[in-house]
Design an enzyme around this catalytic site. Structure first.
Site, PDB file in Angstrom:
ATOM      1  CB  SER A 113      -0.953  -0.056   1.184  1.00  0.00           C
ATOM      2  OG  SER A 113      -1.917   0.929   1.059  1.00  0.00           O
ATOM      3  CG  HIS A 114       0.290   3.737   3.314  1.00  0.00           C
ATOM      4  ND1 HIS A 114      -0.552   2.663   3.509  1.00  0.00           N
ATOM      5  CD2 HIS A 114       0.833   4.018   4.514  1.00  0.00           C
ATOM      6  CE1 HIS A 114      -0.531   2.334   4.795  1.00  0.00           C
ATOM      7  NE2 HIS A 114       0.294   3.130   5.432  1.00  0.00           N
ATOM      8  CG  ASP A 277      -2.703   3.899  -1.463  1.00  0.00           C
ATOM      9  OD1 ASP A 277      -3.464   3.828  -2.444  1.00  0.00           O
ATOM     10  OD2 ASP A 277      -2.663   3.053  -0.554  1.00  0.00           O
ATOM     11  CG  ASP A 279      -2.868  -0.493  -2.442  1.00  0.00           C
ATOM     12  OD1 ASP A 279      -2.653   0.630  -1.955  1.00  0.00           O
ATOM     13  OD2 ASP A 279      -3.620  -1.329  -1.907  1.00  0.00           O
ATOM     14  CG  ASP A 281      -6.140   0.804  -1.106  1.00  0.00           C
ATOM     15  OD1 ASP A 281      -5.214   1.638  -1.024  1.00  0.00           O
ATOM     16  OD2 ASP A 281      -6.186  -0.227  -0.403  1.00  0.00           O
ATOM     17  NE  ARG A 282      -3.999   3.986   2.916  1.00  0.00           N
ATOM     18  CZ  ARG A 282      -3.531   4.134   4.139  1.00  0.00           C
ATOM     19  NH1 ARG A 282      -3.115   5.319   4.558  1.00  0.00           N
ATOM     20  NH2 ARG A 282      -3.442   3.094   4.954  1.00  0.00           N
ATOM     21  CE  LYS A 376      -7.559   1.837   2.025  1.00  0.00           C
ATOM     22  NZ  LYS A 376      -7.314   0.616   2.804  1.00  0.00           N
TER      23      LYS A 376
END
Ligand code: VG1
Ligand code: CO
Length: 543
Positions: A113-114, A277, A279, A281-282, A376
Site C-alpha cells: 500500500s502506502h 497511494d 496500490d 485504494d486511498r 476502498k
C-alpha cells in the site's frame, strides 16, 4: 514441466495484519517465505483447486518475482485459470473489480500500500475472496494456522511466464490470461459516473492535478481523466509506476503529498487536487484553498452521492471504521439510512456491502469506497467528487463550508507515533486498558468522560466478533479520543491517537484544527502518558 513437492518448515510471524501480510522486502526474499504463505492460502481455501485466481500488484520491487512464484504454485495446486494484469499490474480496487466481473474464486494482491518500496522498502500479499474483498478473519486465521504447521509446498518447475503481452497461454495444466489492467475498471467507472457532465466541467476551464505518486494509479488516471474525460495532458503527474515509487512514500497525506497541498493553497493553483497511494485504494482530496479531511469527504460524498448516476436511487447506509469521525453518522441520520461503525480495515465492510445494508464506506486513513467493489477505491472517490462538482458547479471550499453549516463540523485529527519500541507501546495500551473502568465521570479540562471501552464489534450479518479494536474515551459532549496500535507497520509499533470534537456553531467552525483540538490533545497525553511511554514529545505524523 514437473510438479515438485518442496519440503519446508513453518516460518514464524506470517500473521496477516489490518490488510494482509506486510513485511520488509528482505523478509519476503528469505528462503521459502512467500512460497509458504501462498501454499498456506491454497491449503486453507480448497475451492481454488479448479477455480479462477486473479493476480496482480502495485508494481513495487519484488512484484514480478512474487507473481512468477505464485503462478507456479497455483499451477501445481490445480488452479484452472489465473488472470494476471499486464506486467503484473493491478490496482487493489481494479483487482476487486476483475474478481467480481469474472466471478473468480479469489485473488492474490501484492502490495504494501502506502509503505515505501524498493529493496529496502516493504512488500505485502493479501488474499481476497470471491466478492472481491479482503478475506474475513475466519479465512485469514485459517491461513495463519496453516503457516504454523506447513511442511511442504507444491511448485511447477517451468520457465517464467511472459507477462508483457496481452493474451492467453498455458502453464502446465493452468491457463494464464494476461489482461489490460485498466479496461474492466474503466468500464465500471463509466457506468457509475456522468462522464459527459465531467467532460463539460473540464471544457469549462476547470483545472485539476492528480498525483499518482509514481505508483499504480498512473495508468488508470491517465486513461480515465486525460483520455476519457478530456483533462489536459499533464493533469496526471508522476504517472509512471516505479518499483521504488521514485524513492518517495506513496502515501497521499499532507506530509508526503505536500507539494500538491502547497500548489492547491495558491491563488493561481488548480481548482482541484487529488492523489492516491501505492496500490490505488486511498484518496487525498484538496480543493483550491481547502483541504478535505477523509472523514469529511465520506460525509460530503454520502450527502451528495445521489448526484451521480450510479447512486441516483439514493444510498442504503453508510459505514465507517470506528476511529473515523462521526460526521458521516449525521448525514446518515438526515437521510434516514443506517450508520455502521466497524473495526479498522476494509475487510469489516464486506458483509455490510454484500447484504445491501451499506452503500458507502470510509476510513479516516484516506479510504472511501462503495458497493461497486469490495475495496476502498482512490480514483473512484476522485471521480465521485468530480461528478458532484460537475453538477453543483460550486468550489470544493463552498461545498465543504455549506456542509459544515448544515450538519456541523467535526474537528478531527490523527497523531501517529512511529517506530515506537513494541514493548513500550504495549505497556501504554495495557496501562490505559486497565484504567478504562475508572475513567467515566472524570473531568478533563472543560469536559467530563461519559464512557471508556475497548472497542469490540459484532458483525450484524454473520455474528462474528472482533475484540480489542481500539481504546475509546468518549466525552459527554460527543468529543472522543481513540488509541490503537497499527496493524500495517513493519518496524516497531506505531501508536495512532485519533482526536475529535463536534462544533455545531458556524461562527466557531473556522479554527485551525490542531488549535481547535488543543485541550483534547493535551488530555490524550495525560490519560495515556504518551510522551513518557514513547519517549517522543511530538507525533511523527499529524493528519
Ligand atoms: C491502516 C489504516 C487503515 C487501513 C489500513 C490498510 O491500518 O489505519 O484504516 O485500512 O492501513 O490500508 P493500521 O492498522 O496501520 O492503522 V492500505 O491503503 O495500507 O491497504
Ligand atoms: Co492502499
Amino acid at each position: 514441466m514437473t510438479v515438485k513437492d518442496v519440503p519446508t518448515q513453518p516460518i514464524a510471524g506470517q500473521k496477516p495484519g489490518t490488510s494482509g501480510l506486510r513485511k520488509k522486502v528482505e523478509v519476503f526474499q528469505s528462503p521459502h517465505y512467500i512460497e509458504n504463505f501462498v501454499q498456506a492460502v491454497f491449503d486453507a481455501v480448497p475451492e481454488l483447486r479448479g477455480g479462477t485466481l486473479v493476480v496482480g500488484g502495485d508494481g513495487r520491487f519484488f512484484n514480478d518475482v512474487a507473481i512468477q512464484r505464485i503462478l507456479k504454485i497455483a499451477a501445481a495446486n490445480g488452479v484452472a485459470k489465473a488472470v494476471v494484469g499486464q506486467n503484473g499490474l493491478l490496482s487493489t480496487p481494479a483487482a476487486s473489480a476483475v474478481i467480481r466481473d469474472l466471478g473468480a474464486t479469489g485473488g492474490l494482491i501484492l502490495s504494501a500500500s502506502h509503505n515505501p518500496g524498493g529493496p529496502e522498502g516493504d512488500f505485502g500479499i493479501k488474499y481476497n475472496i470471491s466478492n472481491g474483498g479482503p478475506a474475513p478473519e475466519r479465512i485469514t486465521d485459517a491461513i495463519y494456522a496453516r503457516t504454523r504447521t506447513i511442511d511442504r509446498y507444491r511448485m511447477l518447475s517451468s520457465p517464467d511466464v511472459d507477462l508483457a503481452r496481452i493474451g492467453t497461454l498455458e502453464l502446465g495444466d493452468m491457463a494464464v490470461e494476461i489482461i489490460d489492467p485498466v479496461s474492466t475498471y474503466r468500464t465500471l467507472m463509466a457506468e457509475l459516473f456522468d462522464f459527459e457532465a465531467i467532460r463539460a466541467l473540464f471544457r469549462s476551464g476547470f483545472t485539476m492535478r492528480f498525483d499518482a505518486m509514481h505508483a499504480v494509479t498512473g495508468p488508470y488516471a491517465k486513461a480515465i481523466l486525460e483520455d476519457e474525460l478530456g483533462a489536459p495532458a499533464g493533469t496526471v503527474v508522476n504517472a509512471v509506476p516505479k518499483p521504488d515509487f521514485g524513492g518517495h512514500h506513496p502515501d497521499p497525506n499532507l506530509v508526503h503529498a505536500k507539494d500538491l497541498f502547497d500548489l492547491l493553497m495558491r491563488e493561481d493553483g488548480p481548482d482541484f487536487g487529488a492523489a492516491s497511494d501505492g496500490d490505488g485504494d486511498r484518496n487525498l482530496i484538496i480543493g483550491k484553498g481547502q483541504f478535505v479531511t477523509p472523514s469529511d469527504s465520506l460525509a460530503i460524498l454520502a450527502a451528495n452521492a445521489h448526484l451521480a448516476p450510479g447512486y441516483a436511487a439514493g444510498i442504503k447506509g453508510v459505514a465507517r471504521s470506528m476511529p473515523t469521525s462521526q460526521a458521516a453518522d449525521r448525514v446518515a441520520e438526515a437521510l434516514g439510512v443506517g450508520a455502521y461503525e466497524t473495526p479498522t480495515g476494509w475487510k469489516f465492510f464486506g458483509n455490510l456491502l454484500d447484504a445491501g445494508m451499506a452503500t458507502l464506506c470510509g476510513e479516516e486513513s484516506a479510504g472511501t469506497g462503495s458497493d461497486h467493489v469490495r475495496e476502498k477505491d482512490g480514483l473512484w472517490a476522485v471521480l465521485l467528487w468530480l461528478n458532484v462538482l460537475a453538477v453543483k458547479r460550486q468550489s470544493v471550499r463552498e461545498i465543504v463550508h455549506d456542509h459544515w453549516q448544515r450538519f456541523g463540523r467535526n474537528y478531527y485529527s490523527r497523531h501517529d507515533y512511529e517506530e515506537v519500541d513494541a514493548e513500550r507501546a504495549q505497556t501504554l495500551m495495557e496501562g490505559l486498558r486497565a484504567r478504562l473502568a475508572t475513567l467515566p465521570g472524570l473531568e478533563v479540562g472543560p469536559r467530563r468522560i461519559a464512557k471508556a471501552d475497548d472497542f469490540a464489534y459484532q458483525d450484524p450479518v454473520d455474528g462474528s466478533v472482533a475484540e480489542h479494536q481500539g481504546l475509546r474515551v468518549l466525552f459527554q459532549d460527543g468529543a472522543r479520543i481513540v488509541f490503537r496500535l497499527s496493524g500495517t507497520g513493519t518496524v516497531g509499533a506505531t501508536l495512532r491517537v485519533y482526536i475529535e470534537r463536534f462544533e455545531p456553531d458556524p461562527a466557531q467552525q473556522h479554527l485551525e484544527t490542531q488549535a481547535a483540538l488543543a485541550d483534547l490533545i493535551d488530555a490524550a497525553n495525560h490519560l495515556a502518558g504518551i510522551h513518557e511511554h514513547t519517549g517522543k514529545a511530538q507525533p511523527d505524523v499529524i493528519t
